[in-house]
Design a protein around this motif. Structure first.
Motif, PDB file in Angstrom:
ATOM      1  N   LEU A  62       0.819  -1.216   0.000  1.00 36.48           N
ATOM      2  CA  LEU A  62       0.000   0.000   0.000  1.00 36.48           C
ATOM      3  C   LEU A  62       0.849   1.261   0.000  1.00 36.48           C
ATOM      4  O   LEU A  62       0.431   2.300  -0.521  1.00 36.48           O
ATOM      5  CB  LEU A  62      -0.937  -0.009   1.208  1.00 36.48           C
ATOM      6  CG  LEU A  62      -1.972  -1.151   1.267  1.00 36.48           C
ATOM      7  CD1 LEU A  62      -2.788  -1.068   2.551  1.00 36.48           C
ATOM      8  CD2 LEU A  62      -2.903  -1.085   0.058  1.00 36.48           C
ATOM      9  N   THR A  63       2.040   1.195   0.551  1.00 37.54           N
ATOM     10  CA  THR A  63       2.889   2.400   0.626  1.00 37.54           C
ATOM     11  C   THR A  63       3.449   2.791  -0.741  1.00 37.54           C
ATOM     12  O   THR A  63       3.915   3.922  -0.918  1.00 37.54           O
ATOM     13  CB  THR A  63       4.049   2.165   1.602  1.00 37.54           C
ATOM     14  OG1 THR A  63       4.851   1.063   1.129  1.00 37.54           O
ATOM     15  CG2 THR A  63       3.515   1.834   2.994  1.00 37.54           C
ATOM     16  N   ILE A  65       1.634   2.803  -3.560  1.00 32.13           N
ATOM     17  CA  ILE A  65       0.574   3.309  -4.445  1.00 32.13           C
ATOM     18  C   ILE A  65       0.728   4.816  -4.616  1.00 32.13           C
ATOM     19  O   ILE A  65       0.751   5.571  -3.650  1.00 32.13           O
ATOM     20  CB  ILE A  65      -0.822   2.978  -3.884  1.00 32.13           C
ATOM     21  CG1 ILE A  65      -1.009   1.445  -3.804  1.00 32.13           C
ATOM     22  CG2 ILE A  65      -1.924   3.605  -4.734  1.00 32.13           C
ATOM     23  CD1 ILE A  65      -2.320   1.020  -3.187  1.00 32.13           C
ATOM     24  N   CYS A  85      -3.686   3.921   2.185  1.00 31.18           N
ATOM     25  CA  CYS A  85      -2.790   4.581   1.234  1.00 31.18           C
ATOM     26  C   CYS A  85      -3.161   6.040   0.999  1.00 31.18           C
ATOM     27  O   CYS A  85      -2.424   6.780   0.338  1.00 31.18           O
ATOM     28  CB  CYS A  85      -2.738   3.818  -0.088  1.00 31.18           C
ATOM     29  SG  CYS A  85      -4.236   3.964  -1.070  1.00 31.18           S
ATOM     30  N   ASN A  88      -0.464   8.305   1.878  1.00 30.09           N
ATOM     31  CA  ASN A  88       0.787   8.318   1.108  1.00 30.09           C
ATOM     32  C   ASN A  88       1.095   9.731   0.612  1.00 30.09           C
ATOM     33  O   ASN A  88       0.219  10.399   0.040  1.00 30.09           O
ATOM     34  CB  ASN A  88       0.693   7.365  -0.091  1.00 30.09           C
ATOM     35  CG  ASN A  88       0.628   5.906   0.346  1.00 30.09           C
ATOM     36  OD1 ASN A  88       0.736   5.599   1.530  1.00 30.09           O
ATOM     37  ND2 ASN A  88       0.462   5.006  -0.615  1.00 30.09           N
ATOM     38  N   LEU A  91      -0.085  11.310  -3.065  1.00 29.78           N
ATOM     39  CA  LEU A  91      -1.039  10.392  -3.701  1.00 29.78           C
ATOM     40  C   LEU A  91      -2.017  11.168  -4.582  1.00 29.78           C
ATOM     41  O   LEU A  91      -2.551  12.199  -4.188  1.00 29.78           O
ATOM     42  CB  LEU A  91      -1.822   9.619  -2.632  1.00 29.78           C
ATOM     43  CG  LEU A  91      -2.913   8.688  -3.188  1.00 29.78           C
ATOM     44  CD1 LEU A  91      -2.287   7.387  -3.694  1.00 29.78           C
ATOM     45  CD2 LEU A  91      -3.971   8.396  -2.133  1.00 29.78           C
TER      46      LEU A  91
END
Length: 887
Positions: A62-63, A65, A85, A88, A91
């Motif tokens: 997930l990190t 994405i 996520c 992040n 993102l």
């Protein structure tokens, strides 16, 4: 890394939108945030045939994405682990959705939103705008997404754009025959059975003039496509609005459908952290029991359902009014001419305003006192309220019922256009008794919305004729003094289970003590009362006992105008009980005799064999209910519901017991030990980590080891063996189990336990005495066992039945058990043929020597030295010479 995802429990629109999104983001991977609907899983396995790759969530970091494309939802709570996520850095969030705005929607850098019937429609529009070609298989899948979400273009949320998109997809080759395979609305045989069960739970509520139907069901296993059952039920019953609460595998789901604009089910589902449209929505209900979910649903309905404007339909017009300077005598003439009982009073100058009302009763009194010439303004009621045309039924009822205002002027744009009287309100309500407020009805006329069922036939098949006659007598006595009587609790539960239960509890709507006195007088029984709790016990001449309690009165938090959701006194009494299976009542008054009342879907829990509490604070209010839940579970072969089990675990972790010495705990423990086989319940106590509370001094107290269970198993076998002897001696099994549990502890630890739970001093002393004596005998027997019967008798004679059975439980050798068996069945009842009178007749002088002589004869008979009367006399002559004794 780019990822395309959708909402939890994905449907065809979600899948179609994901695949459509990949045509716009070809370098993105597709991944579901969780499970999918059953039909969707079937479609993926049978039709997609691995043509699309779906990456499992657990295989995605997930990190990593960088772009998240979310379709068919904007709620963060509905994308599962992908919500992580969102934190992040940098993102890029892209959103494609057709659902209405909510308070918790995500905000994206790219958003394609439209109020269409399906998200797939949005993508079809984009494809046409960008001239993106699609295959026949894609057209079929996209058509399937639109058809499912719009109910084959029949739902109220369907928009013209959906039909245009569907037509375009047909032009691209969409195959409707494939769509029909996966959108079949035929029910399986199991679903038909569930539909039948659902109909039994339906309850109707009138909220703000709108009829709402709520159904609930508890299932042990998860049922896919339950929404299909809900849809079929709605069509079958021709309902405008339906809410279904379904407990499956311990989790409660809300499924909501509406055909009317007054009820936006999407808003209501969002109160439970769910989502959807105004016409179709769902939610997963967390941290609530079924009862609490129902109550919270009703509260939510009251918050969200807008009252219907009804004043325009009810008012009488044209409005007959009088100026404020009109005399009382003139007012009287007008009232007589138009045959009315009240009039609005208006200003004598323009602009005309309503300033009060005047009633016939007041006019007649004024004339009686020679005040007929006075203007009406002197005696009119001026503290009145007026209402607009938009007034609701609740507004009208508040004034007429709560404030006792007999006439309500209705004003529109500053002009009096009509009035609503008490008679107008009654005429409207008579046509719909479900709306009738409590204040306008006699108590006997109150409409009943609770789930009822007549079980008179079941009673006839399961209860003795004499008991049925007695129950009828109870109802007749209650009726004679204006009360209502109900049988409640375990008696009702066991009746439905077709099991005998003579523990009769009666709840009275009225004064329980007054009723008990009347019943005792009629039946010739005795009476014991507890004035503080308004309870009583009636003891009949044959010894049969009836516990009688008073149901305390309390009304539900909603207005009296809504009797469908009003808590009656019996409902409140039942709600305070421990578990749903014990929260049913049987009406006993003559007119309703044999009618079962079930407010909490208890019959379903009984059928599913579930132990459930009625609210989340049940164990906080009374932790002893934990022991009761375990006892019921094991005795009845039921299962503690998952939510209730979590509440028990929470209560234990919170140390709600503390160092409490509440005698109720030991009373419940006694009842567990009194069961035919308490071992499963004792294991369950250990599973819930209750041993440290019960026996903090017990070593070991934190687990059940092999030796511990061996002792308890032997205790159970010993008790069963003793009862099979059919002796005329009663035993209290809880004593043996308690002694056995303390088998490896010191007497002081047993004494501490007895002190903590306030056991009577006589009971404490006897338990400790038996433990000390039995432990001492056990040590001797584990050494060198006695060889003669007389030695066995002498060793075991100080022990009561409790001590003997405890000794059998802790015995490590079968030889010891055989000795105890021999003693109980034969040796301890051995007595000599001669008695004290015989000794006197033989010339012996009475005294302490008699006891010694008779004991010696008993030992001789035990060891087989003597058999006949002559043998005993000869034995005495030899061992107790007459000359030596008398001298």
């Amino acid at each position: 890394m780019k990822v395309i995802t959708t909402h939890l429990n994905a449907d065809f629109d979600g899948l179609a939108s994901m695949i459509a999104a990949q045509k716009l983001y070809p370098d993105a991977v597709m991944s579901f945030p969780g499970s999918q609907e059953k039909k969707l899983r079937q479609f993926i396995s049978e039709t997609l045939d691995y043509r699309y790759e779906f990456v499992k969530l657990k295989h995605i970091d997930l990190t990593r994405i960088t772009t998240l494309i979310v379709v068919d939802t904007r709620q963060q709570s509905r994308i599962g682990a992908f919500a992580e996520c969102l934190k992040n850095p940098g993102l890029s969030l892209h959103l494609y959705d057709h659902h209405p705005d909510t308070l918790d929607v995500m905000q994206g850098q790219v958003e394609k939103l439209a109020q269409t019937g399906a998200t797939t429609t949005i993508f079809c529009q984009l494809f046409q705008e960008k001239n993106i070609a699609i295959t026949q298989d894609e057209a079929t899948l996209f058509e399937l997404g639109i058809y499912e979400d719009t109910g084959s273009l029949t739902h109220l949320t369907t928009r013209p754009d959906d039909l245009l998109a569907a037509a375009w997809l047909l032009e691209q080759g969409a195959q409707l025959d494939i769509i029909s395979q996966f959108l079949s609305y035929d029910l399986t045989s199991r679903q038909v059975n569930l539909l039948h069960e659902l109909t039994k739970t339906a309850r109707s509520y009138i909220i703000s003039g709108t009829e709402i139907v709520v159904v609930n069901l508890t299932l042990q296993e998860y049922e896919d496509d339950f929404s299909l059952i809900v849809r079929r039920f709605m069509v079958m019953e021709n309902l405008d609005c339906l809410f279904a609460l379904v407990s499956m595998e311990g989790r409660i789901y809300l499924i909501a459908r509406s055909r009317i604009p007054e009820v936006n089910v999407g808003n209501i589902a969002r109160d439970f952290n769910g989502g959807g449209h105004s016409t179709a929505a769902s939610a997963t209900v967390r941290n609530m029991s079924m009862i609490e979910a129902q109550e919270n649903l009703i509260r939510s309905l009251h918050r969200h359902i807008m009252p219907q404007a009804i004043a325009k339909e009810m008012l009488s017009q044209p409005a007959i009014s009088i100026p404020e300077n009109t005399s009382i005598l003139e007012v009287n003439n007008l009232l007589t001419r138009y045959n009315i009982t009240a009039l609005p009073v208006v200003t004598a100058t323009t602009p005309v305003k309503v300033v009060g009302t005047i009633s016939r009763q007041l006019v007649e009194k004024a004339i009686h006192h020679n005040l007929g010439s006075f203007p009406v303004s002197e005696y009119m009621a001026s503290d009145i309220e007026i209402l607009p045309l938009s007034a609701t039924l609740a507004d009208i009822e508040e004034l007429i019922i709560e404030r006792r205002q007999r006439l309500i002027p209705i004003v529109h744009e500053g002009r009096l256009i009509g009035v609503i009287t008490r008679t107008d309100l009654l005429n409207m309500l008579v046509n719909d008794p479900g709306h009738l407020p409590r204040d306008l009805l006699h108590e006997s006329e109150q409409p009943s919305r609770e789930k009822t069922r007549n079980v008179l036939q079941l009673m006839s098949g399961c209860l003795d004729r004499g008991l049925i006659i007695f129950l009828r007598t109870i109802g007749e006595v209650a009726e004679s003094i204006g009360f209502k009587a109900y049988a409640v609790g375990g008696f009702v539960r066991d009746l439905l289970l077709k099991q005998k239960n003579l523990d009769l509890d009666i709840v009275v709507e009225g004064d329980g003590i007054v009723f008990a006195k009347k019943l005792a007088e009629q039946m010739g029984g005795r009476l014991k009362t507890h004035d503080r709790f308004i309870t009583a016990k009636v003891i009949l001449p044959d010894g049969f006992k009836i516990d009688i309690a008073t149901a305390r009165l309390e009304y539900y938090e909603y207005p009296a105008a809504l009797p469908t959701v009003e808590l009656s006194s019996i409902k409140l009494d039942l709600y305070r009980r421990d578990f749903t299976i014990n929260a049913m009542a049987l009406q006993l008054n003559p007119a309703q005799f044999g009618t079962l009342i079930d407010f909490f879907n208890s019959q379903n829990d009984l059928k599913e064999k579930l132990i459930k509490v009625l609210h989340n604070l049940s164990f906080v209010e009374d932790p002893s209910r934990i022991f009761r839940a375990i006892r019921f579970e094991k005795r009845m072969d039921f299962k503690i519901a998952r939510h209730t089990e979590r509440l028990i675990q929470g209560a234990v972790k919170m140390d709600l017991f503390g160092k409490s010495n509440d005698p109720r705990f030991f009373s419940e423990l006694q009842l567990i030990f009194a069961e035919d086989n308490p071992l499963p319940a004792i294991k369950r106590l250990a599973e819930f980590n209750l041993f440290p509370f019960l026996w903090p001094d017990l070593k070991p107290n934190l687990k059940i080891d092999r030796r511990f269970m061996h002792i308890l198993t032997q205790a159970h076998q010993a008790i069963s063996w003793f009862r099979f002897l059919y002796l005329e001696e009663e035993i209290e099994s809880w004593r043996i189990y308690l002694l056995s549990i303390m088998g490896r502890s010191k007497p002081r630890q047993l004494e501490t336990f007895c002190e903590r739970f306030h056991l009577p001093q006589k009971t404490r002393d006897e338990l400790i005495r038996q433990k000390v004596a039995a432990d001492e005998v056990a040590n001797r027997l584990h050494g060198r066992p006695p060889e003669k019967n007389s030695q066995i008798h002498q060793l075991l004679a100080p022990l009561s039945n409790d001590g003997l059975l405890y000794l059998m439980a802790i015995a490590r050798k079968n030889e010891i058990k055989k000795l105890i068996s021999l003693y109980v069945t034969s040796l301890r009842n051995t007595k000599p043929l001669l008695n004290g009178q015989d000794l006197k007749a033989m010339g012996y002088i009475p005294g302490q020597q008699f006891k010694k002589m008779l004991n010696a004869l008993t030992n001789a008979r035990l060891d087989g030295t003597v058999h006949r009367l002559e043998d005993e006399k000869e034995f005495l002559t030899k061992h107790f010479p007459l000359q030596q004794i008398t001298s």
